[in-house]
Structure formats: structure tokens, C-alpha cells
Design a protein around this motif. Structure first.
Motif: not given
Length: 303
Positions: A8-10, A12-13, A246-247
Motif C-alpha cells: 500500500g501507500k506509505s 510519507k504521502r 493514507v490508503n
């Protein structure tokens, strides 16, 4: 959640995003703030205890390693039960940062009580905090999100909002209500760039048990969580929350074995779960949650 950590997205985004967190002075709210601050997320920390919020703020700045400055973490002492103050506090945050991107409704209290002896005033007080204050603050946030055309509503529910929990009837009812309210909101906001995420942690190491409601008005359970209990750490819960946020997942179940397999069994194989419950009784489910037999159940047997 396991696959999202890898594919998945980190978090950090989320750097540079502005996140409003209730109940940020301790427990899951505190550690969610840390998990976000580590990635440069700007924060509004709210709770009743200003001194604890200031402590969390300083830790957030330290954890960010130079990504956040003093002005990037706003502390707002706030009592969620003061419904009339919600709009004022949220607008304060918007004025300070120019926007709010994500609302994390985390504040709330648990309960340990027998269903049949719980006073109705306790039901009302718990729903005021766990449900109606959350709904009202979200409606305030939605005014802002609707105006700018995007936003993200996050609510800390519970595994008890997915599967009923014994000796916590009012708390379980409040979390089921949360699931209903926000699943409905998600459907209404489809295609409008407004996301809704329900976070459902299982047993977690926090001070929630000492502060939990009982069946009596004004009484606290006042039994601390033990270091030997089988629980997820608040730090781990905060990290998983950040990944779910974030996801933009619809619903995230989080916890340790065997709580997670039991939850999947209850949801996807309800007949087997029901049979197991009849054989094992409520003591098994109580022990899964609190790592010990329920004193409430034992007291009931002795009467």
C-alpha cells in the motif's frame, strides 16, 4: 492491513497534510499523532488536558526530526461534550492552517458492566460521548470539506463495533451506532472526494480500562491494564492507523491473534461462531478481550 504495509501507500504521502485529532492526550490518539508527525503531518491536538497535549506536541515535534516546527502542531483544549464549542474550535484550526484535510474522531470511553443492571443514565452519557459528539463534530468538519470539495473523515470504532462484546453492552451499542452512521455517510459521499474510514482496533495497551464506565452513574471501572495482558501496543495501533488513513480504506480491523481470527469467524462464519459461543460461553470472549476471566460474570454467578 498486512498487505497494505507491504504493497500500500506509505504514510510519507501525508506529509504537509493537516490532521485534526480528538482525544490526542493519551492512548491511541497520542500514538496516532506520533505516527503521523514522523512523516511531517501538521496536527491539531485536542483533548481536555492541556498539559498532556503540550507534552504530546513536544514529542511530535521531536519525532518529526525537523519536519515540524512549533507552529505546525496546534493544541486546542476541548471538551467534546461541549457540543456548542465544536464549530468554534474547528474554525480556530482552519484559521491557523488555512485548511483541515483529515478529521480523526478518536476520543471516547469504554465500559465494563452487566447489561441488565446498567442504569439508563450511563447509556445516555456514553452515547453522548462516543456517538453524538462524534457525529456533531463530523458535521462541522463536513461544512469545510464540502466547501473545498474534498476531505477525509476517520473514526476510531472498535472490534466491538463489528462483533458484540460481553459485559460492555452500552459501549458495544455505541460502536455499532458509529458503524451505522459512518457507513451511511460513506455511501452518501461516493463520488464527492470525501472519504470515510472506520478504524476498528482490538484489545490495546492504553489507560482506557481504568476510565471505563460501569453500570452506575458517575462510577469508573478503575482497574488498570496489566503488563502481562495480551494486547496490541498503542504505538503499533497508531502506526496501523496511519497506514489505513493514507490508503483511505473503508474499514480496518487491527489486533493480535487470536482476536483477529475470531473476528473473521464471527463475520464470515456466523453459525460456527454462534455454536462456539454456546459451548464456550461469554467467559471465553471476555478473556480474549481482557486476558482474564470477567469479574462481572463471576459476581453474577455468586448472587
Amino acid at each position: 492491513m498486512g498487505l497494505l504495509q507491504i504493497f500500500g501507500k506509505s504514510p510519507k504521502r501525508l506529509k504537509g497534510k493537516v490532521v485534526f485529532i480528538t482525544g490526542a492526550s493519551s492512548g491511541i490518539g497520542e500514538h496516532t499523532a506520533y505516527a503521523l508527525a514522523k512523516h511531517g503531518v501538521k496536527l491539531i491536538l485536542t483533548a481536555r488536558r492541556n498539559n498532556e497535549l503540550q507534552r504530546v506536541k513536544q514529542e511530535c515535534i521531536a519525532i518529526s526530526r525537523g519536519q515540524l516546527e512549533d507552529n505546525d502542531v496546534l493544541v486546542i483544549p476541548m471538551d467534546l461534550l461541549d457540543i456548542s464549542s465544536h464549530k468554534m474550535h474547528f474554525q480556530h484550526a482552519v484559521r491557523h492552517f488555512g485548511t483541515v484535510d483529515i478529521l480523526v474522531n478518536n476520543a471516547g470511553r469504554s465500559q465494563r458492566a452487566l447489561w441488565d443492571t446498567t442504569e439508563l443514565t450511563v447509556d445516555k452519557q456514553l452515547f453522548d460521548l462516543n456517538v453524538f459528539s462524534v457525529v456533531n463534530l463530523t458535521r462541522v468538519a463536513l461544512e469545510h470539506f464540502n466547501q473545498k470539495g474534498e476531505g477525509h473523515v476517520v473514526v476510531v470504532s472498535s472490534i466491538a463495533g463489528v462483533v458484540g462484546a460481553p459485559f460492555s453492552g452500552t459501549y458495544t451499542g455505541s460502536k455499532h451506532a458509529i458503524q451505522g452512521y459512518f457507513n451511511s455517510l460513506r455511501l452518501e459521499k461516493m463520488g464527492q472526494n470525501i472519504d470515510v474510514t472506520l478504524l476498528c482496533p482490538g484489545p490495546t495497551f492504553t489507560s482506557f480500562l481504568s476510565e471505563a464506565f460501569t453500570d452506575k452513574d458517575g462510577e469508573k471501572f478503575n482497574v488498570p491494564v496489566q503488563p502481562t495482558d495480551h494486547r496490541m501496543t498503542a504505538k503499533r495501533c497508531g502506526e496501523l492507523n496511519a497506514i489505513a488513513i493514507v490508503n483511505k480504506v473503508n474499514e480496518a480491523w487491527m489486533g493480535l491473534i487470536p482476536m483477529m481470527p475470531v473476528t473473521y469467524l464471527a463475520v464470515y462464519f456466523p453459525l460456527i461462531f454462534s455454536l462456539a459461543g454456546k459451548i464456550a460461553g461469554p467467559q471465553l470472549f471476555s478473556k480474549l478481550r481482557d486476558s482474564k476471566k470477567s469479574e462481572l460474570s463471576e459476581n453474577k454467578k455468586s448472587k
